[in-house]
Structures are given as C-alpha cells and as structure tokens.
Design a protein around this motif. Structure first.
Motif, mmCIF file in Angstrom:
data_model
loop_
_atom_site.group_PDB
_atom_site.id
_atom_site.type_symbol
_atom_site.label_atom_id
_atom_site.label_comp_id
_atom_site.label_asym_id
_atom_site.label_seq_id
_atom_site.Cartn_x
_atom_site.Cartn_y
_atom_site.Cartn_z
ATOM 1 N N VAL A 78 0.868 -1.182 0.000
ATOM 2 C CA VAL A 78 0.000 0.000 0.000
ATOM 3 C C VAL A 78 0.899 1.223 0.000
ATOM 4 N N ILE A 79 0.644 2.149 -0.900
ATOM 5 C CA ILE A 79 1.456 3.372 -0.928
ATOM 6 C C ILE A 79 0.730 4.444 -0.123
ATOM 7 N N ALA A 80 1.407 4.933 0.916
ATOM 8 C CA ALA A 80 0.768 5.847 1.861
ATOM 9 C C ALA A 80 0.491 7.204 1.236
ATOM 10 N N ASP A 81 -0.621 7.790 1.626
ATOM 11 C CA ASP A 81 -0.976 9.164 1.259
ATOM 12 C C ASP A 81 -0.626 10.045 2.454
ATOM 13 N N HIS A 82 0.180 11.056 2.206
ATOM 14 C CA HIS A 82 0.635 11.921 3.304
ATOM 15 C C HIS A 82 1.169 13.216 2.713
ATOM 16 N N ASP A 83 1.468 14.182 3.591
ATOM 17 C CA ASP A 83 2.065 15.434 3.100
ATOM 18 C C ASP A 83 3.444 15.636 3.718
ATOM 19 N N ASN A 84 4.126 14.541 3.991
ATOM 20 C CA ASN A 84 5.444 14.490 4.635
ATOM 21 C C ASN A 84 5.373 14.743 6.145
ATOM 22 N N ALA A 85 4.281 15.343 6.608
ATOM 23 C CA ALA A 85 4.143 15.629 8.034
ATOM 24 C C ALA A 85 3.124 14.685 8.675
ATOM 25 N N THR A 86 1.972 14.515 8.023
ATOM 26 C CA THR A 86 0.946 13.649 8.609
ATOM 27 C C THR A 86 0.464 12.599 7.613
ATOM 28 N N LEU A 87 0.112 11.461 8.192
ATOM 29 C CA LEU A 87 -0.457 10.371 7.394
ATOM 30 C C LEU A 87 -1.937 10.684 7.195
ATOM 31 N N LYS A 88 -2.424 10.583 5.956
ATOM 32 C CA LYS A 88 -3.840 10.854 5.687
ATOM 33 C C LYS A 88 -4.658 9.585 5.908
ATOM 34 N N ASP A 89 -5.901 9.765 6.367
ATOM 35 C CA ASP A 89 -6.692 8.576 6.699
ATOM 36 C C ASP A 89 -7.100 7.765 5.465
ATOM 37 N N SER A 90 -6.884 8.333 4.274
ATOM 38 C CA SER A 90 -7.096 7.529 3.057
ATOM 39 C C SER A 90 -6.145 6.324 3.052
ATOM 40 N N THR A 91 -5.030 6.441 3.751
ATOM 41 C CA THR A 91 -4.086 5.314 3.831
ATOM 42 C C THR A 91 -4.716 4.162 4.617
ATOM 43 N N GLU A 92 -5.280 4.482 5.786
ATOM 44 C CA GLU A 92 -5.927 3.444 6.596
ATOM 45 C C GLU A 92 -7.077 2.784 5.825
ATOM 46 N N LYS A 93 -7.773 3.602 5.035
ATOM 47 C CA LYS A 93 -8.891 3.059 4.258
ATOM 48 C C LYS A 93 -8.377 2.137 3.156
ATOM 49 N N THR A 94 -7.255 2.508 2.569
ATOM 50 C CA THR A 94 -6.672 1.667 1.521
ATOM 51 C C THR A 94 -6.124 0.374 2.113
ATOM 52 N N VAL A 95 -5.637 0.430 3.342
ATOM 53 C CA VAL A 95 -5.186 -0.792 4.017
ATOM 54 C C VAL A 95 -6.372 -1.758 4.183
ATOM 55 N N THR A 96 -7.529 -1.216 4.516
ATOM 56 C CA THR A 96 -8.716 -2.075 4.637
ATOM 57 C C THR A 96 -8.991 -2.806 3.322
ATOM 58 N N ALA A 97 -8.891 -2.082 2.217
ATOM 59 C CA ALA A 97 -9.088 -2.716 0.901
ATOM 60 C C ALA A 97 -8.004 -3.763 0.670
ATOM 61 N N ALA A 98 -6.770 -3.439 1.027
ATOM 62 C CA ALA A 98 -5.636 -4.360 0.801
ATOM 63 C C ALA A 98 -5.818 -5.649 1.601
ATOM 64 N N LEU A 99 -6.321 -5.501 2.832
ATOM 65 C CA LEU A 99 -6.497 -6.683 3.686
ATOM 66 C C LEU A 99 -7.572 -7.630 3.137
ATOM 67 N N LYS A 100 -8.417 -7.111 2.233
ATOM 68 C CA LYS A 100 -9.392 -7.998 1.583
ATOM 69 C C LYS A 100 -8.726 -8.856 0.508
ATOM 70 N N LEU A 101 -7.522 -8.441 0.084
ATOM 71 C CA LEU A 101 -6.790 -9.214 -0.916
ATOM 72 C C LEU A 101 -5.911 -10.257 -0.257
ATOM 73 N N SER A 102 -5.309 -9.868 0.871
ATOM 74 C CA SER A 102 -4.305 -10.721 1.493
ATOM 75 C C SER A 102 -4.023 -10.246 2.905
ATOM 76 N N GLY A 103 -3.530 -11.146 3.731
ATOM 77 C CA GLY A 103 -3.141 -10.763 5.087
ATOM 78 C C GLY A 103 -1.748 -10.160 5.138
ATOM 79 N N ASP A 104 -0.996 -10.284 4.042
ATOM 80 C CA ASP A 104 0.390 -9.798 4.036
ATOM 81 C C ASP A 104 0.465 -8.427 3.394
#
Ligand SMILES: Cc1cc2nc3c(=O)[nH]c(=O)nc-3n(C[C@H](O)[C@H](O)[C@H](O)COP(=O)(O)OP(=O)(O)OC[C@H]3O[C@@H](n4cnc5c(N)ncnc54)[C@H](O)[C@@H]3O)c2cc1C
Ligand SMILES: Nc1ncnc2c1ncn2[C@@H]1O[C@H](COP(=O)(O)O)[C@@H](O)[C@H]1O
Lengths: 248, 314
Positions: free
Chosen positions: B5-31
């Motif tokens: 998963v490629i994180a969405d951020h502005d170099n200072a803070t992680l955007k919550d779109s990253t956590e949401k994309t992780v949820t999608a990724a976990l539907k593909l695989s546990g790794d």
C-alpha cells in the motif's frame, strides 16, 4: 514544434448513462456522442499554442470506430491541422491505447503530447501517465496552465491542496484539467474547411501492437438508488430533521 | 500473496485515506506492507506502523519523493514489485498521477478507483460518473489498483510494525520541481470530513462564498466544498471541487447550497449519508438526491439556518 493530441469519442457529458437490462454494459444505442470534454480542452490548448506562434503543427489522433472520424473532424474544425484515425471496433483499455499512441508517436515524432486527464466514460485517468512511462518521457498531469518553449514545458498542475509547477524537458506528456482553458465552438466556415483537411485512416492491425484486454467485465450494474427525500419548509424544520437523523 | 500500500501523506501527517486503503488491501491478502515515500517523513512512517494488520513499513526519502514526482515514484516502486503481487494506492490526485506509470512499466492494467473487492482478482469500480458500477476480473499476474477511500472504513490503530529504510531512486533527469502553492486549511479536510458544506455558482463572488459558506461550515465544524462552476469562477480554490473529476466525498452530512446537481457534481457526493439541498429552483436536479430539500433563496435560508442551529445549541 509539433503537438500530438489524442482525442476520444465518448457519450456526451450531458447524457445520463443507462445500464443495459442484461447488465452487460451501457446502452449507447441512439445516444448522443461527442468529443471527451478533457480532449476538447487539450485540442484548444494545442491550437492556442499554435496561434501564439510556439507550435507549428497540431495533429489529432483517435483510436476507435469509423464514427471517431467525426470527432477528429471536430478537432480539425477548431484548428487541428490534420488527423489520424486508428480504426478498430474493439473497446481498448488504457494500456492498449497507450501502446497504440506510442506506435503513432514513433511515426510522427511530436515534441509534446497534450491529452485529456480523463475520459468521462471509463473514468480511468490513466492513459497519459501510461504513455509517458512506456516512452520514458516526463509527464505533467492535470495541467491548469502550460507554457511551451523550445525543449521545455512549464506546467502548473492541480494537486491535492493547491497548485504545483513543474518544468519538464521535451518531449513530454501533458494532460489537461478543466481550468486549462475554455474550448471554443467551431464556426460554420471552419467546419466546412475541416472537411478538406487530411484525415488518414489506419487499421489497428497495421500497427502490430498487442492490445489484448487484461480485464474481463463480468457485470455492469446500476448503483444503489437513494431513498426518496422530503422537502422541508423552514430552516428550523431542517435542523429538527437533521437532529432526528442523528447527523448534528 | 503480498500487497503493497502506498501511503498518502504530506510528509508531516499520514492521511486517513491510507488506513482506508489498508482495509481494501487486507481484503486481498493478510500480508500487507506500507510504503512511505517522501522527505522528512519518518513521523508518517511511524504513524503507518501503528495501523493494525500491517506487516512492515518501508520508508524511502529524497527531495523528489517529497515533491511527489511521478517519475521518482515509478522508479522506486517498480523494482519493489518483484516482492509483491499487488500495489494499492489511494485515488487522490497524487495517487492518480503516479500509479498508472507503475502499471505501464509492469505491463499490466490499472484498475482505477475501486469501491469494493470481490476477490483477489475481481473488483468493483464506478464508471460513467458513477452512473454504473462495473465488476472487472483481472488476468494480470500483478495488480495495480487505485482505491476510492470513501468506499472503505479506516483500518484501526493498534499495530506495531517495523519501519525499514530503503534507498531512494536517482533523481529524474527530465522533470524539475519549480514550486508549490498550497492552500492553508483551517478547517477539516474535505475528503475525510464528517460534514461538508458546499457552495455553487449562485454565490456570485468569492466574497459572497466566504461570507455565506465559511461561517456555516465553521459553525458545523465542517469542511468546505464547491461545484466546478464556483471553482472556475474563482469563488473557491480548485482543491475544493467536489465531483466526477474533483474530490469524491461521503460525509455523514452534505449540504449543497446554490448547486444545481449536475451529473458530474452528484458523482462526487451522492454516497453521503444525509444530503441537504438549498436551492431556489424547486426543479433543480439536486433535490432528486437530497434527503432534505429547502426551496429558498440562500440569502435568507442560510442566515435562518445559522439562527436555527444556534437555537438548537450549536
Ligand atoms: C468534463 C466535465 C467535468 C466536470 N466535473 C465536475 C465536477 O467534478 N464537479 C462539479 O461540480 N461539476 C463538474 N462539471 C460541471 C457540471 O456539469 C456543472 O456545470 C456544475 O456542477 C454546475 O455548478 P453549479 O451547480 O454551481 O452551477 P449551476 O448549474 O449554474 O447552478 C446554480 C444553482 O444555483 C441556484 N441558485 C441561483 N441563485 C440562487 C439563490 N439566490 N438561492 C438559492 N439557489 C440559487 C440555481 O437555481 C441553480 O440550480 C463538469 C463538467 C464537465 C463537462
Ligand atoms: N480511444 C482513444 N483514442 C484517442 N485518445 C484516447 C483514447 N482513449 C483515451 N484517450 C486519451 O487518453 C485520455 C485519458 O483517458 P483515460 O485514461 O481513459 O481516462 C483521454 O482524454 C484521451 O486524450
């Protein structure tokens, strides 16, 4: 400087797409088709750059059925110099389109490609970036301002949170966003003149490009419908309803 | 199968779109691993390491990665894909900019803006401005996917993955960053906000937009959005545009003021939980998707709404 502008024929942006009852796709029978709005912006930009004297030739290219020739005529009517239709009845994916465009670029050697950021049918927003990668060219996507100079383009881009400016060495790919310009309408005399401009037709097979689909569409369904709403009479009613709905 | 998963951020803070994309990724695989590409982004990587379900976090830093140059992201990610079967990126303008380059270099399709995962090779995505949902099955060995964040719940915090630093790619030779003008946000960010107040062409000027839309947004703790017409006319910055080709939002509450409800606007907000429309034209299409419609001139309706909110203790 020579500009190549890829344009796509799509459902007119004013038409609401309808799903076929067998869920196999979108019903395009008797639906108004037009040039993809972002491609109109790309053509307009290329023509303006020519009017400024920076660009010497604008070549429009479309990959699609014979009717995409009409879309190319529209591009010619607003100022493109000549056009190429790569004819195919298949609906190609962005990767295949990018490969076909790469083959056309090998023949045409443009200094810059200006294209739409997104086609409003598939909503992929991928072809320009893919083409840049296949060619190993720099890219400047979602452009809201473009300055062309020999060997270089300076591009203002619409990004998350605001605007970014990049300078890219030519040749490069630029994709147009909504605010790059406001496309003109073709005048009647120019529509007539466009009929005499060169439009070359190539068959897709001539180019020898692998365009095999990578995605199989299993189903095209309607999105869930929203339940009907109500009209409220006053702002006070509205607030009461929002409280009941639990969103305040 | 391993997923990056490629994180969405502005170099200072992680955007919550990253956590949401992780949820999608976990539907593909546990790794699932996360890549943080940026500059001075160690804090972002540490935040990413706390997302539950994440195996490890890769951190790569350089000036060009910090500037988000697509050529740099391509050069970084393509070799990494030897170790992954899929790469998922939030469909922000940044993600949309670089992800297709990765797909093309791997000679695979990009599956754009998925809203659901059926199985590890089958996905659902909106087409035609959200007027249809397409189910596609990929035959590619590696999947390159962008994810519409509003369609997935954010993965919870609670993990403690390791952060591993990796080498950045060489600077791209033909692309040069010139400058960046970012709008300073004093309000919640549009994409993740619980309430969004949007204004349209009816505002007539930037001053009016600020006078009408912003105080209401502030009273509600809401983010501010706009229609394309309002942005084109310069009433609001480009980053505020909600729609097919702008931001897609799905807040608890979306309030559209002086917006007609064109297909392209609806595409960006019709998945909101509750929609309110204020428009003086009773036939405006926005009322077809509105849960609560107020047919009124906004010039009277918005002050009334402010007063009613105050009366209700807001
Ligand atoms: C390729 C393409 C992409 C696009 N992408 C987007 C997109 O991402 N997002 C987007 O929003 N649009 C997009 N559009 C534009 C879209 O088609 C519409 O033109 C746009 O959404 C209209 O904006 P609006 O509703 O503010 O303006 P209008 O359609 O002009 O509506 C103004 C509304 O305000 C109401 N009004 C006027 N005065 C008052 C008053 N005093 N009180 C109350 N109501 C009042 C009117 O009744 C009217 O309904 C796109 C178009 C194209 C071609
Ligand atoms: N069939 C096609 N013929 C010519 N250009 C195309 C075609 N499909 C896509 N493009 C170009 O690629 C851009 C982005 O399309 P997409 O990646 O499909 O959203 C469009 O605006 C066009 O400039």
């Amino acid at each position: 400087m020579k500009v190549l502008v890829p344009v796509k024929r799509v459902i007119d942006y004013n038409v609401k797409a309808r799903v076929k009852s067998d869920e196999s796709g979108i019903d395009l029978a008797n639906v108004k088709m037009s040039m993809n709005p972002f491609c109109e912006i790309a053509v307009e930009e290329a023509v303006r750059q020519k009017e400024k004297g920076v660009v010497t030739e604008v070549v429009a290219v479309s990959i699609g059925p014979a009717q995409a020739g009409e879309t190319l005529r529209t591009a010619l009517a607003v100022g493109a110099d000549r056009a190429i239709l790569v004819q195919t009845s298949e609906d190609l994916e962005p990767l295949a389109i990018a490969k076909v465009l790469k083959a056309i670029i090998a023949l045409e050697n443009p200094d810059v490609v200006i294209m739409g950021k997104q086609a409003i049918d598939g909503d992929n927003n991928a072809t320009g970036q893919m083409l840049a990668a296949l060619l190993d060219w720099p890219q400047a996507t979602f452009a809201s301002a473009l300055e062309l100079a020999p060997g270089k383009a300076t591009v203002t881009r619409e990004v998350d949170g605001g605007l970014q400016t990049l300078a890219v060495d030519l040749p490069a790919i630029v994709t147009a966003d909504l605010r790059l310009n406001e496309p003109r309408y073709a005048s009647l005399p120019n529509i007539m003149k466009a009929k005499k401009k060169e439009l070359v037709i190539k068959e897709l097979a001539e180019l020898g490009v692998d365009t095999a689909p990578r995605l199989k569409v299993l189903k095209v369904a309607e999105p869930p419908k929203r339940g009907g709403g109500i009209k409220v009479e006053t702002a006070t009613d509205l607030v009461a309803n929002l409280k009941t709905a639990g969103v305040l | 199968m391993a997923v990056l998963v490629i994180a969405d951020h502005d170099n200072a803070t992680l955007k919550d779109s990253t956590e949401k994309t992780v949820t999608a990724a976990l539907k593909l695989s546990g790794d699932v691993d996360i890549l943080v590409a940026g500059k001075g982004a160690k804090g972002v990587a540490d935040a990413a390491a706390k997302i539950t379900g994440v195996r490890k976090v890769l951190l790569a830093e350089s000036d060009e990665l910090g500037e988000g140059l697509a050529e740099s992201l391509e050069a970084l990610v393509v070799p990494l894909m030897n170790g992954y079967d899929a790469v998922l990126t939030p469909a922000t303008s940044q993600g949309k900019n670089f992800s297709p380059r990765i797909a093309a270099k791997l000679d695979v399709a990009q599956i754009s803006e998925i809203v659901d995962v059926v199985d590890a090779s089958t996905f659902i995505r909106p087409i035609y401005a959200g007027n249809a949902l397409e189910t596609v099955q990929s035959s590619d060995a590696k999947k390159v996917i962008t994810v519409r964040p509003t369609a997935f719940k954010a993965a919870a915090d609670g993990g403690s993955a390791k952060v591993e630093t990796i080498a950045p790619p060489a600077a791209p030779a033909k692309t040069h960053f010139v400058d960046q003008k970012l709008v300073k946000l004093e309000r919640p960010e549009l994409s993740g906000a619980k309430i969004v107040v949007s204004g349209g062409r009816a505002m007539g000027s930037a001053e009016e937009f600020q006078k009408v839309i912003e105080p209401l947004a502030d009273k509600l703790g809401a983010a501010v959005g706009a229609s394309r017409a309002a942005v084109d006319a310069g009433y609001a910055p480009n980053d505020y545009q909600v729609g097919q080709t702008g931001k897609v939002v799905a807040p608890e509450l979306y309030i559209a003021i002086g917006i007609s409800g064109a297909i392209q606007h609806l595409a960006g907000m019709k998945d909101s939980k509750v929609i309110v429309a204020i428009n003086k034209d009773a036939d405006a299409p926005i009322f077809q998707v509105a849960d609560f419609g107020l047919v009124a001139d906004y010039k009277a309706a918005v002050p009334d709404l402010m007063a009613a909110l105050t009366a209700a203790g807001k």
